[in-house]
Scaffold this active site. Structure first.
Site, short mmCIF file in Angstrom:
data_model
loop_
_atom_site.label_atom_id
_atom_site.label_comp_id
_atom_site.label_asym_id
_atom_site.label_seq_id
_atom_site.Cartn_x
_atom_site.Cartn_y
_atom_site.Cartn_z
N HIS A 33 0.65 -1.09 -0.31
CA HIS A 33 -0.47 0.51 -0.76
C HIS A 33 0.55 1.66 -0.25
O HIS A 33 0.37 2.13 0.28
CB HIS A 33 -0.56 0.30 1.03
CG HIS A 33 -1.98 -0.76 0.78
ND1 HIS A 33 -2.91 -0.42 0.35
CD2 HIS A 33 -3.04 -2.13 1.17
CE1 HIS A 33 -4.22 -1.59 0.04
NE2 HIS A 33 -3.80 -1.76 1.23
N LYS B 41 -8.85 14.10 4.08
CA LYS B 41 -8.30 12.79 4.06
C LYS B 41 -7.82 12.68 5.34
O LYS B 41 -7.72 14.11 5.79
CB LYS B 41 -7.27 12.48 2.83
CG LYS B 41 -7.33 14.27 2.26
CD LYS B 41 -6.07 14.05 1.59
CE LYS B 41 -6.77 13.89 -0.19
NZ LYS B 41 -6.64 12.59 -1.28
N ARG B 42 -6.87 11.82 5.46
CA ARG B 42 -5.56 11.94 7.02
C ARG B 42 -4.95 13.14 6.88
O ARG B 42 -4.65 13.60 5.63
CB ARG B 42 -4.80 10.66 6.62
CG ARG B 42 -5.77 9.59 7.64
CD ARG B 42 -6.32 10.16 9.00
NE ARG B 42 -5.29 9.81 10.04
CZ ARG B 42 -5.16 9.17 10.90
NH1 ARG B 42 -6.45 8.24 10.96
NH2 ARG B 42 -4.51 9.12 11.75
N LYS C 108 0.15 14.36 1.35
CA LYS C 108 -0.97 15.08 1.29
C LYS C 108 -1.29 16.47 0.90
O LYS C 108 -1.93 16.60 -0.03
CB LYS C 108 -2.27 14.41 2.36
CG LYS C 108 -2.19 12.58 1.37
CD LYS C 108 -3.39 12.70 2.80
CE LYS C 108 -3.19 10.76 2.75
NZ LYS C 108 -3.95 10.13 2.12
N THR D 202 -8.82 6.59 -2.82
CA THR D 202 -10.05 6.55 -3.18
C THR D 202 -10.74 7.87 -3.14
O THR D 202 -12.15 7.54 -3.76
CB THR D 202 -9.96 5.15 -1.78
OG1 THR D 202 -10.46 5.25 -0.94
CG2 THR D 202 -9.25 4.03 -2.68
N LYS E 158 -14.07 8.08 -4.90
CA LYS E 158 -14.95 8.91 -4.64
C LYS E 158 -16.42 10.00 -5.14
O LYS E 158 -17.11 10.58 -5.50
CB LYS E 158 -15.71 9.17 -2.77
CG LYS E 158 -15.08 7.45 -2.19
CD LYS E 158 -14.99 7.60 -0.72
CE LYS E 158 -13.84 6.32 -0.36
NZ LYS E 158 -13.76 7.32 0.96
C1 LIG Z 1 -12.17 7.46 1.27
C2 LIG Z 1 -12.29 7.64 2.49
C3 LIG Z 1 -10.57 7.60 3.27
C4 LIG Z 1 -9.74 7.87 2.29
O1 LIG Z 1 -9.09 8.39 1.55
P1 LIG Z 1 -8.30 9.27 0.08
O2 LIG Z 1 -8.63 10.59 0.02
O3 LIG Z 1 -8.07 8.48 -0.55
O4 LIG Z 1 -6.73 9.15 1.46
C5 LIG Z 1 -9.91 7.63 4.18
N1 LIG Z 1 -11.42 8.20 5.35
C6 LIG Z 1 -12.12 8.23 4.92
C7 LIG Z 1 -13.65 8.10 5.72
C8 LIG Z 1 -12.97 7.54 3.80
O5 LIG Z 1 -13.94 7.07 3.40
#
Ligand SMILES: *Cc1c(COP(=O)(O)O)cnc(C)c1O
Length: 799
Positions: A354, A542-543, A548, A650, A654
């Site tokens: 990952h 995101k985190r 990032k 991901t 979305k």
């Molecule tokens: C999809 C999702 C992530 C991943 O987000 P990235 O932008 O790909 O880092 C992290 N936390 C939650 C709650 C999510 O639904």
């Protein structure tokens, strides 16, 4: 299955509530939540038993997905939806005078994951069940999930997430399927008369692993697979009458319960803690016992046939102790020889990588491994020796690379190397990521085992992230291209015939506006900030991590603010910047960035000179249910990681699926998004991964030069240094310049700002924006996790 009507639904609820002496009219929304869960659980129960029976009699090959994290989100709405009962339930609730959404919000998110990796595991389980594959998840039932984030005075504070506070209605404790796990102790070797060795363990610490099963419902297909979460309990009760001994035992029991006590809150970095290793072994040892028991009871064939019936996917290196543990069981308990055990083991495991960031590559001190898991350490040692010998003798071209490839080197056990050596498949999670694995990170291993490496670009379940999160959009799609896309999301491309269909674009506009209005209400309720729902919703959720680059986004906000201060008449399209992010509690820099965002927000939001053209919002406690609220309302999706750092992402998928346009770097799955929608429908900027790599190699990048030459950057950085936003942001200034800006924030700033200007202009042409939005939706079908799971199933798992 019964034909459900709202009346039947209500009358069933009524009798469930009656058993608890509650009148349906007087039920609280919490009671209603439990009653509906109980109703649907009866439905699930039947199908669960049937599914298990079918697997038992047909004996298909089973997939087990081992993961330290599963971020499953709420299940009530999901399960109703998958049984086609959601509308019925909503109608019944409304007729009874309840607000259905309020009932769904009674459910607490089980926070059993940090972010992307855990959410991926959850999407995969959903797709496995939807596609009727016999695939199950194995994880840990942490008593405390990921901390709850509160923003106090602009700072992140962490509250414990005791999610089991009230009963979790979807789990079933299976005490009769509990298994015993052993830690520590000493290993004794005896030679039998035939010369073979047997191993026995003494003075080990015994722990009971108790499974809690959560049903995973297939979409309208009656399949119910299992997510099995293990909980650690003492193997025997406290019983000593002697007081000191009693307290001693109590303490010991407490230590045992700690094994499934809490989830480590670090994302994309590893904390080398003893307890963490205990957790990993706990997951692996419990799961393998269960997997083998099922095989022996159901298949009843020799162990040599195991790889025909069982395949185990390990989600990152965290469960990679499963490889030596499998060897241990086959040799010490099933009396197989090394070669036969290795033949079986190395044909059962597949490993998903990952990350390519060095701080995330797991390694354990030999001393820790040796003390906690003495027998496993012996086995890892043997795997390592055979592996090194193999290279030395069979691959002379790699001889000088041995010290970089050895599983045990410089006092550490290197888990990724163990995972690669012990698996038949190694996959990355986006094309670029897999390419980087092959050419950089795992280059030597790729040379050694070229056939083992493959790509499986991540995906998301379109059922949760489109159909459930954005039902109005889903409906309009169905009205336009019929409902086939629901089973075959690739057919979303039929929307491409409608990119100039004005009435459709108008509908998209209306829906986006409704979703934005709804989010604006939520923002007002939770933060008090009033946002203009006609402004561009520019979103980064995101985190929080340096790679990032939330800081780059914040610099852009500060830049716009500075511009507007200088020229209040500046013509910009109003924007609302929305952030949500948790930082690891020990990640100082990330927490500083959160404080900075909140400080900038309060300055910008309260400055009358800005006249509402800019708003900045930080929503606390980012998790799956918050993501479901935000994502349908996004206009612009920020995917701005330093190129080469984000394995896939991901969140990007979305938002694309919900009609957002992306501003992004050529990183992770953004690249594949670009290939689908073409450059006209995505806003790309910044360095590419090979340029980043070059700069790291040559050291030619000089952050200081940009600071000296770009007035906009100089102004922002000086504001941080001189306390314009308060005096605590000096550290950001000094760290950026003293480390020479390792994530290229200053380097990419100019292109980023310019790209945003282009976005501002593009948004002014509503129809052109909407048709780009439609193109993104149309191509998002590729990112359904159904596609990903089919690829795993056919090319790795052979289900
Ligand atoms: C999809 C999702 C992530 C991943 O987000 P990235 O932008 O790909 O880092 C992290 N936390 C939650 C709650 C999510 O639904």
């Amino acid at each position: 299955m019964k034909k459900w009507t709202p009346a039947l639904f209500s009358s069933q609820l009524e009798s469930i509530l009656k058993e608890h002496e509650i009148e349906i009219k007087e039920a609280s929304s919490k009671e209603m939540y439990y009653a509906i869960s109980s109703l649907i659980s009866q439905e699930i129960e039947r199908n669960w038993k049937k599914t298990e029976k079918r697997y038992h009699s047909k004996r298909p090959k089973q997939l087990y997905y081992l993961s330290m994290e599963f971020l499953i989100g709420g299940l009530l709405k999901n399960n109703l939806f998958h049984y086609d009962m959601l509308d019925t339930c909503n109608q019944a609730m409304t007729e009874l005078g309840f607000d259905p959404d309020q009932i769904y919000q009674e459910e607490r998110d089980p926070g059993l994951g940090n972010g992307g990796l855990g959410r991926l595991a959850a999407c995969f389980l959903d797709s496995l069940a939807a596609l009727q594959y016999p695939g199950h998840g194995y994880g840990i039932r942490y008593r405390y999930g990921l901390f709850e984030q509160r923003i106090i005075n602009g700072y992140q504070t962490e509250l414990p997430d005791y999610w089991l506070d009230s009963p979790y209605p979807w789990e079933i404790r299976k005490i009769d399927e509990a298994v015993e796990i052993e830690y520590g102790g000493s290993v004794h070797m005896q030679q039998a008369e035939d010369g073979s060795f047997t191993f026995s363990y003494h003075n080990t610490d015994k722990v009971l692993a108790v499974p809690y099963d959560v049903p995973i419902i297939g979409f309208q297909n009656k399949v119910v697979n299992t997510l099995r979460l293990w909980s650690a309990e003492p193997a025997d009760a406290v019983q000593q009458p002697d007081e000191t001994e009693y307290y001693h035992q109590l303490e010991h029991h407490h230590a045992i319960e700690q094994i499934s006590g809490f989830l480590y809150p670090d994302d994309s970095s590893e904390e080398g803690k003893w307890l963490r290793l205990k957790q990993q072994y706990f997951l692996v040892a419990a799961s393998l016992q269960k997997i083998l028991k099922d095989y022996q009871e159901n298949v009843r064939k020799s162990l040599s046939k195991l790889p025909d019936k069982v395949v185990i996917q390990i989600n990152d290196t965290h469960p990679s102790l499963a490889i030596p543990e499998m060897m241990r069981i086959l040799m010490d308990e099933e009396s197989l020889g090394w070669d036969e055990a290795w033949q079986i083991t190395s044909n059962m495991f597949a490993y998903t990588n990952h990350t390519i960031m060095s701080e995330a590559l797991e390694k354990w001190p030999v001393t820790v491994m040796h003390q906690l898991l003495p027998r496993l350490y012996m086995i890892i040692n043997e795997i390592n020796e055979r592996f090194c010998r193999d290279i030395w003798e069979g691959h002379t071209e790699l001889r000088e690379r041995i010290s970089e490839m050895a599983i045990i080197a410089d006092g550490y056990v290197h888990m990724a190397r163990l995972a690669v050596v012990g698996s038949f498949s190694v996959n990355g999670v986006a094309k670029l990521h897999t390419q980087i694995l092959k050419t950089q990170e795992l280059k030597d291993f790729y040379q050694l085992y070229p056939k083992r490496f493959n790509n499986k670009t991540n995906g998301i379940t379109h059922r949760r992230w489109l159909l459930m999160a954005n039902p109005r959009l889903a409906e309009v799609i169905t009205e336009t291209i019929s409902s086939h896309w629901i089973k075959r999301p690739r057919e979303l491309t039929h929307l491409l015939r409608h990119i100039n269909d004005k009435p459709l674009l108008d509908q998209l506009d209306i829906i986006k506006n409704e979703n934005k209005q709804k989010l604006a209400d939520y923002i007002q309720q939770t933060t008090g900030i009033l946002v203009d729902h006609q402004s561009i919703f520019d979103v980064q959720i995101k985190r929080l991590h340096e790679y990032k680059r939330q800081l780059l986004n914040t610099f852009h906000v500060i830049y716009l603010y500075n511009e507007l201060k200088e020229n209040p008449l500046l013509d910009i399209t109003p924007r609302t910047f929305i952030f949500a992010a948790k930082a690891a509690p020990s990640y100082y820099f990330a927490k500083e960035v959160i404080k900075l965002i909140n400080t900038v927000a309060s300055v910008v939001n309260h400055d009358p000179a800005i006249k509402g053209k800019l708003k900045v919002v930080f929503l606390e406690n980012y998790n799956v249910s918050l993501a479901e609220k935000i994502i349908p309302a996004v206009d612009l999706s920020e995917q701005i990681s330093t190129a080469g750092k984000e394995a896939s992402g991901t969140g990007n998928m979305k938002m694309m699926m919900n009609g957002a346009l992306t501003i992004g770097t050529l990183d992770g799955a953004n690249i594949e998004m670009k290939q689908l929608v073409s450059e006209a429908n995505i806003f790309l900027f910044g360095l590419q991964s090979d340029e980043v790599f070059q700069y790291y190699q040559t050291g030619e990048y000089q952050a200081n030069e940009l600071y000296q030459t770009d007035d906009r950057l100089a102004k922002i950085l000086d504001q941080l240094r001189d306390g314009y936003f308060g005096h605590e942001f000096k550290d950001i200034y000094y760290q950026l310049l003293s480390t020479n800006d390792p994530y290229f924030i200053l380097k990419d700033f100019d292109d980023y700002v310019e790209t945003h200007q282009h976005i501002d202009q593009t948004y002014r042409n509503k129809d052109s924006w909407l048709s780009k939005s439609l193109v993104n939706i149309a191509h998002s079908g590729k990112f359904s996790s159904d596609r990903t799971i089919r690829e795993y199933a056919t090319s790795i798992w052979k289900l």
